[in-house]
Design a protein around this motif. Structure first.
Motif, PDB file in Angstrom:
ATOM      1  N   PHE A  48      -6.775  23.114   1.510  1.00 21.30           N
ATOM      2  CA  PHE A  48      -5.804  24.129   0.838  1.00 21.30           C
ATOM      3  C   PHE A  48      -4.630  23.598   0.667  1.00 21.30           C
ATOM      4  N   PHE A  49      -4.183  23.891  -0.539  1.00 25.55           N
ATOM      5  CA  PHE A  49      -2.840  23.473  -0.905  1.00 25.55           C
ATOM      6  C   PHE A  49      -2.327  24.485  -1.996  1.00 25.55           C
ATOM      7  N   LEU A  50      -0.779  24.725  -1.818  1.00 22.54           N
ATOM      8  CA  LEU A  50      -0.037  25.715  -2.744  1.00 22.54           C
ATOM      9  C   LEU A  50       1.277  24.975  -2.776  1.00 22.54           C
ATOM     10  N   TYR A 107       5.906  24.410  -1.949  1.00 22.33           N
ATOM     11  CA  TYR A 107       5.590  24.186  -0.799  1.00 22.33           C
ATOM     12  C   TYR A 107       5.918  25.445   0.204  1.00 22.33           C
ATOM     13  N   SER A 108       5.166  25.931   1.146  1.00 21.11           N
ATOM     14  CA  SER A 108       5.772  27.192   1.785  1.00 21.11           C
ATOM     15  C   SER A 108       5.473  26.976   3.148  1.00 21.11           C
ATOM     16  N   PRO A 109       6.514  26.666   4.098  1.00 22.26           N
ATOM     17  CA  PRO A 109       6.247  25.931   5.179  1.00 22.26           C
ATOM     18  C   PRO A 109       5.629  26.951   6.261  1.00 22.26           C
ATOM     19  N   ASN A 110       6.035  28.488   6.232  1.00 22.68           N
ATOM     20  CA  ASN A 110       5.487  29.378   6.984  1.00 22.68           C
ATOM     21  C   ASN A 110       4.219  29.618   6.676  1.00 22.68           C
ATOM     22  N   LEU A 111       3.614  29.648   5.322  1.00 23.38           N
ATOM     23  CA  LEU A 111       2.194  29.486   5.071  1.00 23.38           C
ATOM     24  C   LEU A 111       1.361  28.534   5.781  1.00 23.38           C
ATOM     25  N   GLN A 112       2.020  27.162   5.711  1.00 23.96           N
ATOM     26  CA  GLN A 112       1.249  26.184   6.021  1.00 23.96           C
ATOM     27  C   GLN A 112       1.130  26.305   7.548  1.00 23.96           C
ATOM     28  N   GLN A 113       2.244  26.892   8.280  1.00 21.21           N
ATOM     29  CA  GLN A 113       2.059  26.825   9.771  1.00 21.21           C
ATOM     30  C   GLN A 113       1.103  27.829  10.202  1.00 21.21           C
ATOM     31  N   TYR A 114       0.930  28.933   9.267  1.00 18.46           N
ATOM     32  CA  TYR A 114      -0.101  29.849   9.651  1.00 18.46           C
ATOM     33  C   TYR A 114      -1.457  29.531   9.404  1.00 18.46           C
ATOM     34  N   MET A 145      -2.519  26.497   9.563  1.00 14.92           N
ATOM     35  CA  MET A 145      -2.793  25.369  10.715  1.00 14.92           C
ATOM     36  C   MET A 145      -3.093  26.039  11.713  1.00 14.92           C
ATOM     37  N   ALA A 146      -2.558  27.264  12.284  1.00  6.96           N
ATOM     38  CA  ALA A 146      -2.961  28.238  13.341  1.00  6.96           C
ATOM     39  C   ALA A 146      -4.258  28.525  13.196  1.00  6.96           C
ATOM     40  N   PHE A 147      -4.573  29.291  11.883  1.00  7.27           N
ATOM     41  CA  PHE A 147      -5.779  29.772  11.418  1.00  7.27           C
ATOM     42  C   PHE A 147      -6.963  28.781  11.919  1.00  7.27           C
ATOM     43  N   ASN A 148      -6.761  27.636  11.513  1.00  5.97           N
ATOM     44  CA  ASN A 148      -7.788  26.685  11.580  1.00  5.97           C
ATOM     45  C   ASN A 148      -7.841  26.331  13.133  1.00  5.97           C
ATOM     46  N   ASP A 149      -6.916  26.076  13.823  1.00  3.71           N
ATOM     47  CA  ASP A 149      -7.020  25.614  15.316  1.00  3.71           C
ATOM     48  C   ASP A 149      -7.484  26.920  16.039  1.00  3.71           C
ATOM     49  N   HIS A 150      -7.277  28.169  15.656  1.00  6.48           N
ATOM     50  CA  HIS A 150      -7.887  28.946  16.402  1.00  6.48           C
ATOM     51  C   HIS A 150      -9.335  29.072  16.086  1.00  6.48           C
ATOM     52  N   GLY A 194     -14.853  27.964  18.798  1.00  5.86           N
ATOM     53  CA  GLY A 194     -16.124  27.151  18.749  1.00  5.86           C
ATOM     54  C   GLY A 194     -16.577  27.260  17.267  1.00  5.86           C
ATOM     55  N   GLY A 195     -15.743  27.364  16.325  1.00  3.48           N
ATOM     56  CA  GLY A 195     -16.298  27.333  14.925  1.00  3.48           C
ATOM     57  C   GLY A 195     -15.664  25.868  14.450  1.00  3.48           C
ATOM     58  N   ASP A 196     -15.941  25.799  13.261  1.00  6.34           N
ATOM     59  CA  ASP A 196     -15.464  24.469  12.655  1.00  6.34           C
ATOM     60  C   ASP A 196     -15.367  24.713  11.064  1.00  6.34           C
ATOM     61  N   PRO A 197     -13.666  24.900  10.939  1.00  5.58           N
ATOM     62  CA  PRO A 197     -13.257  25.196   9.524  1.00  5.58           C
ATOM     63  C   PRO A 197     -13.491  24.055   8.527  1.00  5.58           C
ATOM     64  N   PHE A 198     -13.993  22.854   8.921  1.00  9.27           N
ATOM     65  CA  PHE A 198     -14.037  21.687   8.348  1.00  9.27           C
ATOM     66  C   PHE A 198     -15.612  21.106   8.061  1.00  9.27           C
ATOM     67  N   VAL A 199     -16.373  22.202   8.270  1.00  9.96           N
ATOM     68  CA  VAL A 199     -17.714  21.630   8.614  1.00  9.96           C
ATOM     69  C   VAL A 199     -18.436  21.208   7.151  1.00  9.96           C
ATOM     70  N   GLY A 200     -18.056  21.794   6.295  1.00  7.83           N
ATOM     71  CA  GLY A 200     -18.470  21.396   4.782  1.00  7.83           C
ATOM     72  C   GLY A 200     -18.771  20.015   4.512  1.00  7.83           C
ATOM     73  N   ALA A 201     -17.557  19.291   4.822  1.00  8.66           N
ATOM     74  CA  ALA A 201     -17.307  17.771   4.703  1.00  8.66           C
ATOM     75  C   ALA A 201     -18.457  17.011   5.579  1.00  8.66           C
ATOM     76  N   LYS A 202     -18.874  17.727   6.544  1.00 13.84           N
ATOM     77  CA  LYS A 202     -19.946  17.204   7.528  1.00 13.84           C
ATOM     78  C   LYS A 202     -21.447  17.541   7.201  1.00 13.84           C
ATOM     79  N   LEU A 203     -21.811  18.353   5.926  1.00 14.20           N
ATOM     80  CA  LEU A 203     -23.144  18.601   5.835  1.00 14.20           C
ATOM     81  C   LEU A 203     -24.025  17.583   5.420  1.00 14.20           C
ATOM     82  N   GLY A 204     -23.566  16.344   4.647  1.00 17.95           N
ATOM     83  CA  GLY A 204     -24.507  15.447   4.339  1.00 17.95           C
ATOM     84  C   GLY A 204     -24.981  14.527   5.473  1.00 17.95           C
ATOM     85  N   ASN A 205     -24.089  14.195   6.422  1.00 14.70           N
ATOM     86  CA  ASN A 205     -24.327  13.664   7.646  1.00 14.70           C
ATOM     87  C   ASN A 205     -25.570  14.559   8.367  1.00 14.70           C
ATOM     88  N   ILE A 206     -24.971  15.657   8.560  1.00 12.55           N
ATOM     89  CA  ILE A 206     -25.909  16.537   9.519  1.00 12.55           C
ATOM     90  C   ILE A 206     -27.328  16.782   8.892  1.00 12.55           C
TER      91      ILE A 206
END
Length: 278
Positions: free
Chosen positions: A158-160, A163-170, A172-177, A182-194
């Motif tokens: 994700f990129f806009l 540059y919008s620092p508060n948007l990026q901070q939000y 990052m918090a979105f993904n960290d949460h 127990g979720g994985d916001p980056f799982v798409g990149a791992k599908l081939g391996n799985i």
């Protein structure tokens, strides 16, 4: 199920956007908005029995039934509340006789081996505790030669600009949460391996991209509106969890409004789609 039991069931789900009526309506809009990109390379021609994992409110189910008139779909979801909404929506559609909805844990499917001709997953693995276990179960219940399509998030892309620092901070918090529950916001990149590890054949992955700038101002605006709705849908949950505060949400929202009026706005996001055969 009592209201308390329903709330407890929903609280156990790592679904960052919540289960409000507004969120359920957003899921339908999201499915329709992204339909062209999601289904561009999906082919269920000749498929009769399809398993849809994580059918939610039936937003993708409805699209599948419309696009493939020979399909008979079994849609499963862990949320009884979402299934009830899906049932109400689909009951009024011309496709209701070709769908069966079932309350089920995707990590422990209650189907015999080789029960289905194909499987479809869309925006679900990012929300489950064990994506590999889900895909292993899907493989078990598919017939030999059956094809699976999985469309999943890859939120690091994700990129806009500007540059919008508060948007990026939000963000990052979105993904960290999402990771913390127990979720994985980056799982798409791992599908081939799985999929390869689980023994699927003909494993293929595609990167699907929204890259919009001043050359397509109308489409860029539509994508930004869609994305703003997605970002704000998680705000209450993030505030409640202490991942962000209301001030960050306000400043992030202000930045989004400023971006909307900026003629130099650049929007970029990519997601992944995998296909594989049993």
């Amino acid at each position: 199920m009592s209201a308390l039991q329903l709330a407890e069931t929903q609280a156990d789900l790592p679904y960052i956007h919540g289960f409000s009526a507004a969120e359920q309506a957003r899921l339908v809009r999201q499915a329709r908005f992204s339909e062209a990109m999601v289904y561009r390379d999906v082919d269920f021609s000749g498929v009769e029995r399809l398993l849809e994992v994580g059918c939610g409110v039936g937003a993708q189910t409805e699209i599948l039934l419309r696009r493939y008139p020979e399909l008979n779909i079994t849609g499963i979801d862990f949320s009884q509340h979402q299934l009830a909404v899906a049932g109400q929506r689909l009951q009024g559609s011309p496709y209701h006789d070709r769908v069966r909805l079932q309350h089920m844990d995707a990590e422990d499917l209650d189907f015999a081996p080789a029960s289905f001709d194909a499987a479809f997953l869309c925006w679900i693995l990012e929300h489950v505790h064990a994506p590999e276990r889900v895909l292993a179960e899907v493989r078990r219940v598919l017939k030999p030669g059956a094809r699976l399509y999985a469309t999943e998030a890859m939120n690091a892309s994700f990129f806009l600009a500007p540059y919008s620092p508060n948007l990026q901070q939000y963000w990052m918090a979105f993904n960290d949460h999402q990771l913390s529950v127990g979720g994985d916001p980056f799982v798409g990149a791992k599908l081939g391996n799985i999929l390869q590890r689980l023994g699927f054949r003909q494993v293929e992955t595609q990167v699907k991209i929204w890259h919009l700038d001043s050359r397509e101002p109308h489409r860029r605006q539509l994508v930004l509106d869609y994305w703003t709705e997605l970002l704000l849908s998680a705000a209450d949950q993030l505030i409640e969890a202490g991942s962000v505060d209301s001030q960050l949400v306000e400043t992030m929202t202000r930045e989004l409004r400023q971006l909307r009026s900026d003629p130099e706005l650049v929007f970029f996001y990519s997601f992944m789609q995998a296909s594989a055969v049993v």
